[in-house]
Design an enzyme around this catalytic site. Structure first.
Site, short mmCIF file in Angstrom:
data_model
loop_
_atom_site.label_atom_id
_atom_site.label_comp_id
_atom_site.label_asym_id
_atom_site.label_seq_id
_atom_site.Cartn_x
_atom_site.Cartn_y
_atom_site.Cartn_z
N PHE A 250 8.90 -82.52 127.56
CA PHE A 250 8.82 -82.49 128.81
C PHE A 250 9.78 -83.68 129.39
CE2 PHE A 250 5.17 -80.58 126.44
CZ PHE A 250 5.17 -79.65 126.55
N GLY A 477 10.75 -74.87 123.73
CA GLY A 477 9.52 -73.65 124.44
C GLY A 477 9.42 -73.61 125.09
N ALA A 518 18.14 -77.14 134.00
CA ALA A 518 19.60 -76.41 133.82
C ALA A 518 20.07 -75.41 132.70
CB ALA A 518 19.86 -78.25 134.10
N ARG A 638 17.23 -65.21 140.61
CA ARG A 638 16.78 -63.94 139.94
C ARG A 638 16.29 -64.59 138.24
NH1 ARG A 638 21.45 -60.95 136.53
NH2 ARG A 638 20.19 -59.32 135.54
N PRO A 642 10.19 -62.59 132.37
CA PRO A 642 9.53 -62.55 133.83
C PRO A 642 8.04 -63.07 132.90
CG PRO A 642 9.70 -60.51 134.21
CD PRO A 642 10.93 -60.59 133.21
N THR A 644 8.07 -65.16 129.91
CA THR A 644 8.70 -66.79 129.59
C THR A 644 8.23 -67.04 130.66
OG1 THR A 644 10.45 -65.87 129.47
CG2 THR A 644 9.23 -65.92 127.51
N GLN A 648 5.74 -71.00 131.33
CA GLN A 648 6.51 -72.13 132.12
C GLN A 648 6.07 -72.38 133.07
OE1 GLN A 648 11.21 -72.14 131.57
NE2 GLN A 648 11.09 -74.10 130.54
N GLU A 715 10.97 -76.80 135.78
CA GLU A 715 9.74 -78.67 135.91
C GLU A 715 9.38 -77.78 137.55
OE1 GLU A 715 12.67 -82.07 134.75
OE2 GLU A 715 13.91 -80.14 134.60
#
Lengths: 750, 345
Positions: A250, A477, A518, A638, A642, A644, A648, A715
């Site tokens: 994080f 993760g 990124a 894109r 979907p 993971t 997140q 994020e």
């Protein structure tokens, strides 16, 4: 074959993780391992007068005690590492090298390492080390510090100036028919990943030279290799950094280097491999934090809600030896079409631990201030908060004038309103009630810069039909193993079961520190390039092989399909990859690939966008706020996976919820020690706080970012959530809260 | 962590003898709080005598009430049908505390003996008279947001963290103790003490005394526990309140109210209880009782909110216990006890 990319493939490392088979940094079995325990400073400012290690050295099992008096000398940090400014104002890291002098700059600063044959003996012996100090009063107050600076850039990036004026905000504010100026304050928060910091260092002599293997909880194996080799004066190629799994970062575990350096020094002196696992309480001193902020937002607008001026000034803090500056204007600088725009950042150097990036650095708390101010302006103008944002919709980047690479924020607003039932609410504040609770709805815009960096990868095809793709990126993760396997499988036209992806090792092809959301945009194209290159090599092999059905074809006439190379014109003519390799008596074939952003970065402004809508319940008589519902819609390009992605994003939302309602690190204002230092008393959201989070995405590919069309998602969930909740609390109660977190003591009416 | 010896006890008498004869010895049961404090070097016992093997794990009828063995887990007590039906405040307090994993380990004897969550107590580098008598109290001038508003001293402003203890205080539970001097019974409100000049002593137990059971007296009224915390689960109370009401027709025959998170011990409010006795429940009456209950509160720099929050919470606890307002969830569950409830619709 159906493309794997974009499908909800289960986490490929899920089983390893839930069964304990995934090996984390503290878990490597190194023969002859010894254990280090840290003695930290109990005071926040002063000089070590003496360290008495006598009792510790006599304790059972103790091998050595390192202090500033006997530790190996380290080279100072370089000015820049892999493009990031390290030293000076705006620099990203703490440049204080551990155990090099007697100065104490914050409480919890490492002062000694005790190495023993077991962890328990090391920790006990560490408690026997006696340190005496020449104490000086610590500076702990952001607004009363004697050392304040105005950093020019964030981490040395010329695109990220921290002091900017476009037009004349001062004059425009003075002339604005409607004005708003408010101060917003946010508390220090900590990343608190479930996995604490840990390093294992092992020195060996190979061919007469020193060689260091370092297992470390780092999301930047290459930066780590660079910094450690430079600090210890060993050639870079003699340092090997390994980290295949990280238990959450994080923003931490990337930019602070004292923990691995202490471990490497201890191992060198003890002449044994050493492991140092940091305790939870240490994490509040050495693992980085989000600094507190005090932000002044000034908005000027016309009566019909057109922004004429925006000034966003931030006061924040860092340690004595880091220039890290929370870049709070990251949202203000680009979100709305405003002709007069200014922002400034003032940094106070305090006797507190060093901050570092934390999920949505700048965006999370800076965006909170901006989006709360926009809500206040909407109320002032008697406009729907969404309508105010639409009236100021930025068709191009207001700071640079560049067009967006791709922006579909209007769709996000529309869909979000639909999901939460925005039109069904009574917009009047304090008008909705159920039993003991007030009900409120709120919204905020969210965004995240869509960064992309250069990276390399390697793809290997094996004669048995399997493949391996590698790059020195990281599994935090975030699902890196999963999505890069999917992308690589498509790049090689193989089923995902036959492709492995390896990461987390400085010996692998170059990749940057995993950060700034990124990783997908950076590593995905590099993996695809490597896949293309290895298939090119395979084609050339087949073309030259007289026994191949593809013999004599041109490369362009061939394509990879379902694990075979075939003629495009006659797809039945072809053969499996393994057949080509086996006939050539090659066990494997490999190729490298690299990818980097190009001049599209000059032409376009790259951002993800989103809109967050929430419903809260406020039990005002006890100050208790609960999230009833959160619906967020994101325009992130894109999606690679979907499933993971969903995990997140709801993780980011939960972290934003924590920053809004409960997370706060307090340093004692007398002595500078972290007051709350465990996860029972430092509150992160529990499952009972986060049950109803609904996230959607538009899934519109970004045509310019890369061939994958994918921007990052790490994020953006965290950004936007704090303002949406705070604005909903206003709608529920009719009261504005301008200090995070919104704990019950603040919410309770006085 | 400091080195220590470890023994498993087989009988209460043997456990008591083992602890009584070694300086610095302590009992350990679930250890959920104690081991954390040992790892933080806050507690440094020379010997741990494990009392979890002792045959103190039954819940049985006792003098019209219930006897809860000291070794019964918090989970087992909380979900026991008799406890849930007759003493819902006890189940609510237990289930609104800690986490499932901790409740499975923690014992009924150990829970009331957990140490304060004052953060200065938990950091050996901070001054703390409770941890090291004579070093001072860092919380007095430091962050005292979660600290006491009743009964504190200049030596210590810590609060007692147990939810269970607040419910037991309101129900006038009895604590059975075995010690070097034999057995005795302690009224629950007398188990804990105020800090005074000796904040290192949380309770009136003497060294070597072991709790063998917690006895709930016969009770036919309504009981209820309410708790304010900073997140929906797994957080200590900022303020909590347990109420036990016994009715005589439409009038209150006897009311007992204990507040949590406000003092060094569960804080009974006798003046407010006296005000309520013999009267018909009404919001007006209950408000008057809260004013009386908090009349002598003395806030510190950061905890004045506890006066407002405490009064509001006590009012709501009285309204809900008396039936003037509905419970927020089924009686005897965490949902009834948790102010604000869980997130979601």
């Amino acid at each position: 074959m159906v493309e794997a990319t974009g499908t909800p493939l289960d986490r490929v490392d899920g089983r390893l993780k839930v069964t304990g088979a995934a090996r984390y940094s503290a878990e490597w079995d190194v023969p002859g391992l010894t254990y280090g325990a840290i003695v930290t400073s109990t005071v926040a400012h002063g000089t070590v007068r003496a360290i008495d290690s006598t009792a510790a050295l006599r304790a059972p099992g103790v091998l050595t005690v390192l202090t500033h008096e006997n530790a190996p000398r380290l080279q100072p940090f370089p000015e820049k590492v892999n493009g990031s400014l390290f030293r000076g104002e705006g620099g990203i890291t703490e440049t204080r090298q551990p155990l090099q002098d007697a100065n104490v700059e914050y409480a919890g600063q490492p002062l000694a390492v005790v190495v023993a044959d077991t962890l328990e003996r090391a920790r006990h012996a560490a408690s026997l080390v006696r340190v005496t100090y020449e104490q000086r009063p610590p500076e702990l107050n952001i607004t009363a510090s004697s050392r304040r600076t105005l950093p020019e850039t964030f981490t040395g990036n010329k695109e990220e100036k921290l002091q900017v004026t476009v037009g004349d905000p001062k004059v425009a504010l003075a002339a604005a028919p409607v004005k708003l100026e408010q101060v917003y304050e946010s508390a220090i928060t900590h990343h608190n990943p479930i996995e604490q910091l840990a390093s294992i260092a092992r020195w060996e002599t190979r061919n007469g030279s020193e060689f260091l293997t370092l297992y470390d909880t780092t999301r930047g194996v290459e930066n780590m290799q660079e910094v450690v080799s430079n600090s210890l004066s060993v050639p870079k190629e003699n340092v090997h950094v390994i980290c295949p799994f990280i238990g959450g970062a994080f923003g931490s575990k990337g930019w602070l280097f004292a923990p691995p350096l202490l471990t490497a020094m201890a191992a060198r002196v003890a002449k044994r491999p050493v492991k140092i696992e940091w305790r939870r309480q240490d994490m509040f001193a050495v693992a980085g934090q989000r600094a507190a902020t005090r932000q002044t937002l000034s908005l000027g607008a016309t009566r019909d809600g057109k922004l004429t001026a925006l000034q966003h000034d931030t006061q924040t803090h860092s340690s004595q030896s880091s220039g890290y500056t929370e870049p709070c204007a990251r949202v203000s600088r680009m979100m709305y079409a405003v002709p007069n725009l200014g922002f400034a950042h003032q940094l106070s150097h305090l006797h507190l631990p060093s901050p570092c990036p934390m999920r949505g650095p700048g965006e999370t708390v800076g965006g909170w201030a901006l989006e709360c101010a926009m809500d206040e302006l909407a109320a002032e103008l008697n406009l729907d908060p969404v309508e105010l944002r639409l009236r100021n919709y930025a068709e191009t980047n207001p700071e640079t004038g560049k067009p967006w690479s791709s922006k579909h924020l209007r769709e996000c607003y529309a869909r979000g309103q639909e999901l939460i039932g925005w039109s069904k609410r009574n917009p009047k504040p304090r008008s909705m009630r159920e039993g003991n609770t007030l009900i409120g709805y709120g919204m905020a815009t969210t965004m995240y810069p869509a960064a992309r960096r250069p990276a390399e990868a390697k793809a290997t095809l094996f004669a048995d039909g399997r493949a391996l793709v590698q790059s020195a990126t990281h599994e935090l993760g975030n699902g890196a193993y999963t999505i890069f396997r999917q992308i690589s499988a498509d790049g090689l036209a193989l089923p995902v079961e036959r492709v492995r992806f390896e990461l987390g090792d400085s010996a692998l092809p170059n990749a940057p520190t995993s950060g700034g959301s990124a990783t997908t945009a950076t590593i995905g194209p590099a993996a695809l390039a490597a896949c293309r290159n290895v298939l090119g090599a395979l084609k050339r092999l087949a073309i030259r092989d007289a026994q191949s059905p593809l013999y004599g074809a041109t490369e362009d006439a061939l394509e990879a399909r379902d694990g075979r190379l075939v003629r495009k014109a006659a797809p039945t003519q072809g053969e499996e990859y393994g057949t080509i390799l086996r006939r050539a008596k090659l066990p494997s074939l490999e190729a490298s690939g690299e990818a980097k952003p190009g001049d599209e970065r000059e032409k376009y402004s790259f951002y993800s966008f989103g809109a967050v809508f929430v419903k809260v319940r406020v039990d005002e008589l006890t100050g208790t706020i609960r999230l009833a519902q959160l619906c967020a819609v994101y325009d992130v390009g894109r999606l690679m996976n979907p499933k993971t992605a969903h995990s997140q994003i709801i993780g980011g939302v939960s972290m934003g919820l924590g920053a809004t309602l409960m997370e706060e690190t307090h340093y004692d204002q007398q002595n500078g020690r972290a007051v709350v230092r465990n996860l029972a008393d430092y509150h992160v959201p529990s499952m009972a706080d986060t049950p109803n989070i609904q996230v959607e995405w538009l899934n519109i590919p970004d045509p310019h970012i890369s061939e994958l069309g994918a921007r990052g998602i790490g994020e953006i969930g965290c950004v936007g959530t704090p303002a949406a909740i705070t604005n909903a609390v206003y709608h529920a109660t009719g009261r504005r809260f301008r200090s995070l977190p919104l704990t019950p003591d603040k919410v309770l009416p006085t | 962590m400091y080195p220590f010896q470890y023994q498993r006890a087989t009988t209460p008498e043997q456990a008591v003898a083992a602890v009584a004869k070694v300086s610095g010895a302590a009992f350990v049961a679930g250890g959920t709080s104690q081991l954390d404090l040992m790892k933080e070097d806050v507690l440094r016992p020379s010997l741990l005598v494990d009392v979890s093997p002792l045959p103190l794990k039954t819940i049985s009828a006792f003098e019209g009430g219930l006897r809860l063995g000291a070794g019964v887990s918090n989970t087992a007590a909380a979900i026991h049908p008799e406890v849930q039906a007759r003493y819902p405040a006890v189940s609510e307090a237990l289930l609104a505390g800690a986490s499932t994993q901790i409740r499975n380990m923690a014992s009924m004897g150990g829970n009331p003996l957990q140490r304060t969550r004052c953060p200065y107590f938990r950091d050996p580098a901070q001054p703390c008279n409770k941890r090291e008598p004579g070093t001072g109290c860092a919380a007095l001038k430091g962050l005292n947001r979660v600290h006491a508003i009743f009964g504190a001293s200049t030596a210590c402003v810590a609060t007692h963290p147990s939810d269970l203890a607040v419910a037991l205080a309101a129900l006038d539970a009895q604590v059975q103790v075995t010690g070097p001097g034999g057995t005795r019974t302690i009224a629950f409100p007398d188990l804990h003490r105020l800090p005074g000049d000796t904040p290192q002593q949380d309770t009136t137990l003497v060294p070597g005394e072991l709790i063998t059971s917690i006895d709930l007296p016969s009770f036919t009224g309504r009981s209820h526990y309410l708790k304010v915390r900073e997140r929906a689960s797994y957080a200590f109370a900022l303020v909590s309140c347990a109420v036990a009401l016994e009715m005589d027709g439409k009038k209150i025959r006897r009311a007992r109210v204990a507040l949590g998170g406000v003092a060094h011990k569960p804080w009974r409010v006798p003046a407010a209880e006296a005000l309520l006795a013999g009267k018909k429940p009404s919001e007006k009456l209950f408000r008057a009782a809260t004013e009386v209950a908090f009349a002598d509160a003395k806030p510190l720099e950061h905890n004045a909110y506890k006066l407002t929050m405490g009064r509001n919470l006590m009012l709501r606890a009285l309204l809900e216990t008396s039936g003037l307002q509905p419970l927020q969830g089924p009686a005897g569950t965490a949902f009834a006890a948790s102010v604000g409830g869980v997130g979601g619709e």
